[in-house]
Design a protein around this motif. Structure first.
Motif, PDB file in Angstrom:
ATOM      1  N   TRP A 157       0.819  -1.206   0.000  1.00  0.00           N
ATOM      2  CA  TRP A 157       0.000   0.000   0.000  1.00  0.00           C
ATOM      3  C   TRP A 157       0.863   1.270   0.000  1.00  0.00           C
ATOM      4  N   THR A 161       5.067  -0.661  -5.084  1.00  0.00           N
ATOM      5  CA  THR A 161       4.674  -2.059  -5.251  1.00  0.00           C
ATOM      6  C   THR A 161       3.296  -2.161  -5.898  1.00  0.00           C
ATOM      7  N   GLY A 162       2.399  -1.292  -5.487  1.00  0.00           N
ATOM      8  CA  GLY A 162       1.083  -1.269  -6.105  1.00  0.00           C
ATOM      9  C   GLY A 162       1.161  -0.951  -7.579  1.00  0.00           C
ATOM     10  N   ARG A 163       2.056  -0.047  -7.945  1.00  0.00           N
ATOM     11  CA  ARG A 163       2.211   0.318  -9.349  1.00  0.00           C
ATOM     12  C   ARG A 163       2.712  -0.868 -10.172  1.00  0.00           C
ATOM     13  N   MET A 165       2.649  -4.058  -9.447  1.00  0.00           N
ATOM     14  CA  MET A 165       1.687  -5.166  -9.470  1.00  0.00           C
ATOM     15  C   MET A 165       0.583  -4.911 -10.489  1.00  0.00           C
ATOM     16  N   SER A 166       0.102  -3.673 -10.522  1.00  0.00           N
ATOM     17  CA  SER A 166      -0.958  -3.352 -11.484  1.00  0.00           C
ATOM     18  C   SER A 166      -0.432  -3.336 -12.914  1.00  0.00           C
ATOM     19  N   ALA A 167       0.798  -2.867 -13.097  1.00  0.00           N
ATOM     20  CA  ALA A 167       1.369  -2.798 -14.450  1.00  0.00           C
ATOM     21  C   ALA A 167       1.605  -4.192 -15.022  1.00  0.00           C
ATOM     22  N   ASN A 169       0.117  -7.093 -13.689  1.00  0.00           N
ATOM     23  CA  ASN A 169      -0.976  -7.993 -13.316  1.00  0.00           C
ATOM     24  C   ASN A 169      -0.497  -9.106 -12.377  1.00  0.00           C
ATOM     25  N   ASP A 171       0.164 -10.245  -8.013  1.00  0.00           N
ATOM     26  CA  ASP A 171      -0.391  -9.966  -6.694  1.00  0.00           C
ATOM     27  C   ASP A 171       0.722  -9.887  -5.652  1.00  0.00           C
ATOM     28  N   ASP A 351       5.916   6.559 -11.560  1.00  0.00           N
ATOM     29  CA  ASP A 351       4.989   6.267 -12.653  1.00  0.00           C
ATOM     30  C   ASP A 351       5.740   5.988 -13.946  1.00  0.00           C
ATOM     31  N   TYR A 354       7.731   2.432 -13.413  1.00  0.00           N
ATOM     32  CA  TYR A 354       6.959   1.191 -13.275  1.00  0.00           C
ATOM     33  C   TYR A 354       5.931   0.983 -14.378  1.00  0.00           C
ATOM     34  N   PHE A 355       5.436   2.063 -14.942  1.00  0.00           N
ATOM     35  CA  PHE A 355       4.468   1.911 -16.027  1.00  0.00           C
ATOM     36  C   PHE A 355       5.121   2.010 -17.402  1.00  0.00           C
TER      37      PHE A 355
END
Length: 436
Positions: A157, A161-163, A165-167, A169, A171, A351, A354-355
């Motif tokens: 959170w 790490t959230g970035r 994981m979302s980039a 897919n 967990d 951003d 990671y993206f």
């Protein structure tokens, strides 16, 4: 390497040189350097719109930090932290070593919420008076806070790490859980650094014998006013504590945006502790002097980031950094990613990294049998150093609250922070979390 990439790296180097050599302040360098480079690249007519886009993005953060400084300033004036300071003084018995290690431990505990701004506000508000009274080097307090927060920033959170994981897919069980031993090692490293610095400060300052009168004096130094005693509100201690606890709970639960929470909290804090309008105005006037330098740097950073993004320098820098990896090093791409994450996350925003970059690295690594999870873990190693980047808004809050120079702070902390990343990487490699 493209012209945009070269100019982007050169711009960051020039900026770092100017602030570290004290040729310019961080605020002026953040504004003037990107404008000069944008003009040189032929983006002169678009500078205004690019800068404004960047300012709009950092405006919510600037508002939050402004009212957070006002809120905690009022709480300090009212004496909310005096009992904590007195307890700390009683426990450390005037020993700089214990104070510095205690600061690192406190920062680690507070960092569990994953928010750097909260960590800095609570840690500095709680420990600043103690450090100042004992005469501890002023850069040590913010160094302990940012180093420990750099480790805890890997929490799912926390943001990075959230970035990732979302980039990709993924967990938390694939990315975060395997990194926990490395985070423990990173925390031990921070405590080791605290111990080393503490030994030096103990040798320099000695252990100060503190009686009750001196402890009271130190608690009073937490206020910025000469008439500190007149500002104390001991009868409202439990009210202020409950209000602050409620504010922190609402912050963690994301009940409202951070800036709105601190705006409302500041209003209530002023009304409850200083009902007279003239007293409220005086408190705002006093703490505005602390808030203004921080806010101006954040807006200046907005211009810097806006121009980097608007000119596409960030994109060009990302592509050029990926392109320099030779094919022969493909099997070691996870290790390369870990080392590269230090400059990547320092020179670029999370951003952008990671993206923008990590997905490209994942595609390349797949042909060598390296999984996306392994690249994701490797990409987080640089977080031990990331927070010292001039692109991180919360760092300006830490610098402002601690009353230190940004360039001096970077020079003092950078090598220790790189050490944090290296320690986490070594543990990850030994455990096979990141392949060689």
């Amino acid at each position: 390497m493209s012209t945009l990439a070269i100019m982007g790296f050169l711009m960051v180097i020039v900026f770092m040189y100017l602030i570290m050599s004290k040729r310019l302040s961080a605020m002026t360098a953040l504004m003037l350097v990107p404008v000069a480079f944008a003009i040189a690249l032929g983006f002169g007519p678009k500078i205004g719109s690019m800068a404004l886009d960047g300012i709009k993005k950092v405006a919510p953060t600037a508002i939050m930090i402004c009212f957070a400084i006002l809120y905690f300033g009022v709480m300090i004036d009212a004496g909310l932290f005096d009992p904590l300071i007195n307890r700390i003084l009683k426990a450390v018995k005037g020993d700089p070593l214990k104070v510095i290690v205690g600061t690192a431990l406190l920062a680690g505990i507070v960092s569990l919420d994953g928010d750097g701004s909260t960590t800095y506000m609570i840690t500095v508000s709680s420990m600043y008076a103690v450090h100042r009274r004992l005469g501890i080097h002023p850069l040590i307090l913010p160094a302990m806070a940012i180093m420990q927060n750099g480790v805890m920033n890997i929490l799912p959170w926390g943001g990075p790490t959230g970035r990732v994981m979302s980039a990709l897919n993924l967990d938390a069980s694939q990315v975060f859980v395997p990194l926990i031993p490395g985070m423990i090692a990173g925390t031990l490293w921070v405590l080791f650094v605290a111990y080393r610095l503490g030994l030096k400060e103990r040798a320099r300052l000695g252990i100060i014998k503190l009686d009750h009168a001196v402890a009271s004096e130190m608690a009073a130094t937490a206020s910025v006013d000469a008439d500190a005693d007149n500002l104390k509100r001991p009868k409202l201690f439990w009210v202020n504590l409950a209000m602050t606890a409620a504010l922190m709970t609402a912050l963690v639960m994301e009940m409202l945006p951070l800036n709105v929470l601190f705006m409302l909290g500041t209003s209530l804090a002023l009304i409850i502790n200083y009902p007279k309008l003239s007293d409220q105005q005086e408190r705002i006037k006093t703490h505005a002097a602390n808030a203004l330098p921080v806010i101006t740097m954040i807006f200046a950073a907005g211009i810097f980031m806006g121009i980097m993004s608007g000119t596409k320098m960030v994109d060009a820098m990302a592509k050029s950094l990926v392109s320099v990896i030779p094919p022969s090093m493909g099997p070691h791409l996870a290790l390369i990613t870990a080392f590269a994450s230090l400059p990547f996350t320092f020179f670029l925003t999370n951003d952008a990294f990671y993206f923008g970059i990590v997905p490209i690295l994942v595609k390349t690594a797949a042909s060598y049998g390296i999984s996306p999870a392994e690249i994701a873990r490797a990409s987080l190693i640089g977080q031990g150093t990331h927070l010292l980047s001039p692109l991180v808004a919360s760092t300006y809050l830490l610098v402002g609250m601690s009353g230190v120079d940004f360039g001096e702070f970077q020079k003092f902390t950078l090598l220790w922070s790189i050490g944090t990343s290296i320690v986490m990487l070594i543990v990850a490699l030994l455990l096979g979390v990141i392949p060689f």
